[in-house]
Design a protein around this motif. Sequence first.
Motif, PDB file in Angstrom:
ATOM      1  N   HIS A   1       0.794  -1.162   0.147  1.00 18.64           N
ATOM      2  CA  HIS A   1      -0.182  -0.067   0.481  1.00 18.64           C
ATOM      3  C   HIS A   1       1.028   1.698   0.294  1.00 18.64           C
ATOM      4  CE1 HIS A   1      -3.540  -2.384   0.761  1.00 18.64           C
ATOM      5  NE2 HIS A   1      -3.269  -2.875   1.850  1.00 18.64           N
TER       6      HIS A   1
ATOM      7  N   PHE B   1       0.083   5.031  -1.161  1.00 17.58           N
ATOM      8  CA  PHE B   1      -0.811   5.894  -0.519  1.00 17.58           C
ATOM      9  C   PHE B   1      -0.936   6.893   0.907  1.00 17.58           C
ATOM     10  CE2 PHE B   1      -3.626   2.633  -3.007  1.00 17.58           C
ATOM     11  CZ  PHE B   1      -4.073   3.056  -3.596  1.00 17.58           C
TER      12      PHE B   1
ATOM     13  N   ASP C   1      -2.016  -0.211  -5.635  1.00 17.41           N
ATOM     14  CA  ASP C   1      -2.470   1.207  -6.994  1.00 17.41           C
ATOM     15  C   ASP C   1      -2.457   0.214  -8.561  1.00 17.41           C
ATOM     16  OD1 ASP C   1       0.246   0.617  -6.635  1.00 17.41           O
ATOM     17  OD2 ASP C   1       0.532   2.563  -7.582  1.00 17.41           O
TER      18      ASP C   1
ATOM     19  N   ASP D   1      -8.083   2.693  -7.353  1.00 11.22           N
ATOM     20  CA  ASP D   1      -7.673   3.835  -8.399  1.00 11.22           C
ATOM     21  C   ASP D   1      -7.411   4.159  -5.960  1.00 11.22           C
ATOM     22  OD1 ASP D   1      -7.778   3.827 -10.412  1.00 11.22           O
ATOM     23  OD2 ASP D   1      -8.852   4.145 -11.198  1.00 11.22           O
ATOM     24  N   ASN D   2      -8.566   4.163  -5.409  1.00 13.93           N
ATOM     25  CA  ASN D   2      -8.300   4.662  -4.031  1.00 13.93           C
ATOM     26  C   ASN D   2      -7.864   3.811  -2.872  1.00 13.93           C
ATOM     27  OD1 ASN D   2     -11.191   3.613  -4.207  1.00 13.93           O
ATOM     28  ND2 ASN D   2     -12.620   4.998  -3.996  1.00 13.93           N
ATOM     29  N   GLY D   3      -7.299   2.684  -3.321  1.00 17.38           N
ATOM     30  CA  GLY D   3      -7.329   1.984  -2.196  1.00 17.38           C
ATOM     31  C   GLY D   3      -8.516   0.405  -1.859  1.00 17.38           C
TER      32      GLY D   3
END
Length: 248
Positions: free
Chosen positions: A75, A78, A203, A207-209
Motif C-alpha cells: 500500500h 497511498f 494501486d 484507484d482509491n485503495g
Amino acid sequence: MNLTEATWTEVRDAAPDAALLPVGSTEQHGPHAPLGTDALTAVAVAEAAAERVREAGDPDPVVAPPVHVGVSEEHRAFDGTLWVSPDTFRAYVRETVESLASHGVDRVVLVNGHGGNVEALAEVARRVSRDESTGAYAVSFTWFEAVGEHASDMGHGGKLETALLRRVAPDLVREAEVGSAGDGGSPRWGEWVRGVNLAHDSDEFTDNGVVGDPSAGDAELGAELLDRASESLAAVLDAVRERDRGRR
C-alpha cells in the motif's frame, strides 16, 4: 486484563497464563476508513473474546498492546501508509511474545487484522513454539477468516472492515466518503491470469485503495462479525491453554 492499563503488581498478583496479542497495520483503507483500521479491529475482537472468557468463568487473559505497523508495503503508494520488512516484523512480534513468556504468560494467540501479516505471523508462531528455551506456545488467528460464510466478502476497506468499524468505532468512519469509496474501488484484490496475481501493489488495480463495496457493510453486520470472530477466538484460546505440549 488490559496490559496497557494494568500496573506491574496487578499483573504479578493475577499471574495470567495466556495473552491475546492484537496485530494490525497502519495503511490506507480508502477515503472513508482510518489508517489504523486493522489494529482497531484486531483490538476490538481481542477485547470481545477476553470478555467472553471472563463471562465463562475462565482465567482472565492478558490483552497486550497492539502492534500497529505491519507488512504493508503493497500500500506504499497511498499517503500515510507505514510498513516494515517481514524480517523486522517477525523479530518484533517474536520478541514481544518471548517477553510475555518470561513472566509466565506462555500461551499466546496472535490476533491479526491485516492480510499482509498472515504469512509472517504463521512463521512466528511456529518458531516460537519450537523454541524450547522459552517454553512459549503461540498460534496465529485472523479475525476475518473466522466469520463463517462472510469470509468470502473480505476485500480492503470494503464490506467487512467497514461493517466492523461501524460497530466498534463509528466516529472514525467518514460516512460522506463511503459512496465514492466504492465507486473508485476494485471489485476484487489483484490482477489475475491463470491463477497468478500480476499485481504486487494495490494501486495497480484500485484507484482509491478500496476493494469491495463499503456501503454494504452496516453496523448490524459488524455486530455479527464481532460476535462470530470473538466466539471463535475464545474457543482458540481455550484450546491453546489446554493443549498438551508433550504431543509431537
